[in-house]
Design an enzyme around this catalytic site. Structure first.
Site, short mmCIF file in Angstrom:
data_model
loop_
_atom_site.label_atom_id
_atom_site.label_comp_id
_atom_site.label_asym_id
_atom_site.label_seq_id
_atom_site.Cartn_x
_atom_site.Cartn_y
_atom_site.Cartn_z
CB ILE A 166 -0.93 0.01 1.23
CG1 ILE A 166 -1.79 -1.26 1.26
CG2 ILE A 166 -1.83 1.25 1.23
CD1 ILE A 166 -2.51 -1.47 2.56
N GLY A 196 8.35 5.08 2.32
CA GLY A 196 7.43 4.94 3.45
C GLY A 196 6.05 4.45 3.07
CB SER A 197 4.18 2.42 1.93
OG SER A 197 2.85 2.27 1.53
NE ARG A 198 -2.14 -0.85 6.43
CZ ARG A 198 -3.36 -0.44 6.79
NH1 ARG A 198 -3.57 0.85 6.98
NH2 ARG A 198 -4.34 -1.28 6.94
#
Length: 228
Positions: A166, A196-198
């Site tokens: 994501i 940066g994320s998930r």
């Protein structure tokens, strides 16, 4: 040098090659222009220091440690990313399973390694990229409304695991290496998310969860669950 020592070495991920080269040349040009273009050198020293710090942060972001799990992988689910556990809950998964699943989410900050590993051994059954928004990655609706890639893997025992990369407010590019029909293994890279994320992992109900909220994870090393 022994094989173990080699595995401890850290290399730079190929996704950062062009960015690092272009950034280095641009910063070098700007610093040279500033040095030769002004008489007072104080602004140059300040800018050169800032440039060095920014470039080192970028190098740190694209680092890619060489890791092997080194243990039995049967029915084991490992963390697909470095980061922190931000969600462990039952949710309705509407894209593929259309039923209730256990979701484990790992949030990656800009200081984490951003290579993503396969969470299980198996065969890739589905790969889909969805365009979407770029909301903050830790928000619950980011899982279904943000830019994302979905990878479904069937383990040798026949269990299907869904992993979702994501994008976040800063992350604007998701790279997915998985291809439908290919065999995949825990020690291999599944993809990369820039800045940066998930990553979410959807597991069958009844799966034994081996991590807790707020726990830090190491991609390809931390066991997050055991399949039944």
């Amino acid at each position: 040098m022994s094989r173990i020592k080699k595995l401890k070495k850290i290399r730079l991920h190929r996704e950062g090659t062009n960015i690092l080269i272009v950034s280095f040349l641009l910063l070098l040009f700007l610093n040279a222009a500033l040095y030769w273009g002004i008489d007072c050198k104080l602004p140059f020293y300040v800018f050169a220091t800032i440039s060095a710090v920014l470039y080192l942060l970028m190098v740190n972001f694209f680092r890619c440690p060489i890791r092997l799990f080194g243990k039995d992988t049967e029915k084991i689910v490992v963390a697909p990313a470095d980061g922190k556990i931000v969600v462990i809950e039952e949710v309705d998964e509407h894209e593929y399973f259309h039923d209730r699943r256990l979701m484990v989410s790992i949030f990656m900050s800009v200081v984490n390694v951003h290579a993503n590993w396969y969470p299980v051994d198996g065969t890739v059954k589905k790969v889909v990229h969805h365009k979407g928004n770029f909301m903050k990655a830790w928000l619950p609706k980011a899982s279904t409304e943000n830019e994302r890639s979905t990878i479904v893997i069937e383990t040798p025992e026949g269990t299907e695991i869904l992993t979702r990369q994501i994008a976040g407010a800063v992350a604007r590019r998701i790279v997915t290496y998985a291809e439908v029909g290919e065999e995949c293994y825990i020690d291999e890279h599944m993809g990369f998310i820039k800045f940066g994320s998930r990553v979410d992992v959807y597991l069958p109900l009844g799966t034994e969860i081996c991590v807790s909220m707020g726990q830090l994870t190491t991609g390809n090393q931390t066991v997050i669950a055991k399949l039944r």
